[in-house]
Design an enzyme around this catalytic site. Structure first.
Site, PDB file in Angstrom:
ATOM      1  N   GLU A   1     -24.003 -18.849  41.044  1.00 37.25           N
ATOM      2  CA  GLU A   1     -24.484 -19.680  39.953  1.00 37.25           C
ATOM      3  C   GLU A   1     -23.323 -20.253  39.153  1.00 37.25           C
ATOM      4  O   GLU A   1     -23.388 -21.395  38.675  1.00 37.25           O
ATOM      5  CB  GLU A   1     -25.400 -18.856  39.039  1.00 37.25           C
TER       6      GLU A   1
ATOM      7  N   ASP B   1     -35.671 -18.343  34.207  1.00 41.75           N
ATOM      8  CA  ASP B   1     -34.266 -18.051  34.463  1.00 41.75           C
ATOM      9  C   ASP B   1     -33.593 -17.673  33.143  1.00 41.75           C
ATOM     10  O   ASP B   1     -34.210 -17.722  32.075  1.00 41.75           O
ATOM     11  CB  ASP B   1     -33.594 -19.279  35.095  1.00 41.75           C
TER      12      ASP B   1
ATOM     13  N   ASP C   1     -23.199 -13.046  40.259  1.00 41.19           N
ATOM     14  CA  ASP C   1     -21.775 -13.358  40.095  1.00 41.19           C
ATOM     15  C   ASP C   1     -21.400 -13.497  38.625  1.00 41.19           C
ATOM     16  O   ASP C   1     -22.257 -13.712  37.755  1.00 41.19           O
ATOM     17  CB  ASP C   1     -21.405 -14.621  40.873  1.00 41.19           C
TER      18      ASP C   1
END
Length: 445
Positions: free
Chosen positions: A150, A176, A85
């Protein structure tokens, strides 16, 4: 850059294709374009056929992906993360190129998500695709966790954690998005620096709410709802949280000392002893150093009267806080109430996550990141730091101790400012070097 120009071209075109799909997430799921997320997942399958054929690809939490690439052993697996996203673009006319056109110009791919975080998404998938084409089997299981929300809540990451735990997966290292390869972020340091997030600040959203009588604007009373909110906002601005340096920041300064010019080299080398002094100095060096030294408050939304000639019966200010390591959601809320010091202004907790634990920098997991950097970006200095923004990694860090936040792309200060802003873009060469970095990481397991 990689010598495989065919693979390079495919990776760049895959990135451009995904940027063109506007997967904007929202706090309200009904406002999201479900077709866009479906299209992106279909495009991923089309662009990375080997990954989808050889790996176990599972769609979870609506539009997220959890992927298992089986290695020679399932013990001590690695988890690589990114998210699908993006945030809204705001005023499209302010962009040099349309934000979802993925234009190639000046050696950059322009568009929302190029840095945050479709660049990482495509770089990871490209590295796996290339290694699969060469018949590579990783030494250990590799899991890919690609969240779909997220930017608004990280609910999909929580579901990924739940599923991994349910299946007995005990991650050795989780990686990440996060810090990048930067230059000039701190005074006196000319070397390129790879800042690796070993922890991240907590995130707190608070509503300040004031209520009054309302009424017609022709007869206002003193200290109505809007005035009280305005005063509260100014008090927060004038009384920031006290500065303090957590251990990862001290560690970062000490590791940068040999690469800094005088007098900074001497100061950084004594960072542990000079911690109180540096806590006062860093906030004066700019907004980024200031954010490394204290809990921050940002008033992001204001609301009041629904009419131009109507006095607000209720006024609100939304405050987004990033809580420093060593503090808590509760202590941050208490500080807000103390600074606002107005019983007529209600401080309402909307959501809150405490800061993450601190991952180790003295074991094989962190050394793997350092050696991968040395092999891909010679001369770049790796240092730990406190991640200022929130990531999906915080949900993983509640379970596994070795969670790091690093995006293997060079980013200028202007590019870092374009994340969630205007003219987001990634250098083509920098993106391809990121693919190489993920390849080397996977080959080194």
């Amino acid at each position: 850059m990689s010598g495989d120009m065919g693979g390079d071209d495919a990776a760049v075109e895959a990135l451009r294709a995904l940027i063109r799909i506007p997967t904007v997430s929202s706090w309200f799921r009904e406002e999201e374009d479900r077709d866009a997320f479906d299209a992106l997942l279909s495009e991923l399958a089309s662009r990375f056929p080997r990954l989808h054929a050889a790996c176990e690809v599972e769609r979870i939490a609506g539009d997220a992906l959890l992927v298992r690439w089986r290695g020679r052993t399932p013990e001590a697996p690695v988890v690589l993360m990114a998210h699908l996203d993006v945030v809204p673009v705001g005023d499209e006319s302010a962009w040099t190129h349309p934000p979802f056109a993925a234009e190639l110009d000046g050696g950059f791919v322009w568009g929302r998500g190029s840095l945050d975080c479709k660049g990482s998404l495509v770089a990871i998938c490209s590295a796996v695709e290339q290694l699969l084409a060469e018949g590579v089997v990783p030494a250990r299981d590799v899991w890919l966790s690609f969240g779909c929300n997220e930017e608004v809540s990280g609910g999909a990451a929580k579901e990924a954690v739940r599923l991994l735990r349910e299946r007995g997966v005990d991650a050795w290292v989780v990686l990440d998005e996060g810090g990048a390869i930067v230059q000039g972020a701190l005074p006196g340091v000319a070397a390129q620096t790879a800042v690796i997030g070993t922890t991240e600040k907590g995130t707190v959203d608070v509503e300040l709410v004031a209520r009054g009588d309302g009424g017609h604007a022709s007869a206002p009373k003193r200290m109505g709802a809007t005035a009280r909110i305005a005063r509260a906002v100014l008090r927060l601005e004038r009384h920031p949280f006290p500065a303090r340096l957590p251990d990862p920041t001290v560690d970062m300064l000490e590791r940068l000392a040999p690469h800094a010019s005088a007098p900074y080299s001497r100061v950084f080398a004594r960072a542990r002893r000079l911690r109180p002094l540096l806590g006062r100095v860093l906030p004066r060096l700019g907004h980024e150093p200031a954010a490394m030294a204290r809990t921050t408050t940002a008033v992001t939304q204001l609301s009041g009267s629904p009419g131009a000639n109507v006095i607000a019966a209720e006024a609100r200010a939304h405050v987004n806080m990033r809580v420093m390591v060593g503090e808590t959601v509760d202590s941050a809320l208490e500080r807000i109430r103390t600074v606002v010091r107005d019983p007529a202004v209600e401080v309402v907790l909307v959501s809150g996550d405490d800061p993450s634990p601190v991952s180790p920098t003295d074991d094989d997991a962190y050394r793997l990141l350092e050696s991968t950097l040395a092999g891909t970006f010679p001369g770049v200095v790796p240092v730990p730091y406190v991640m200022l923004a929130a990531t999906d990694a915080r949900h993983f860090h509640r379970v596994w101790p070795r969670v790091y936040r690093f995006t293997p792309f060079r980013m200028s200060a202007e590019q870092r400012g374009s994340i969630h802003g205007v003219d987001e873009r990634i250098g083509v060469g920098d993106f391809l070097d990121g693919v190489r970095w993920y390849r080397r990481l996977l080959e080194s397991l």
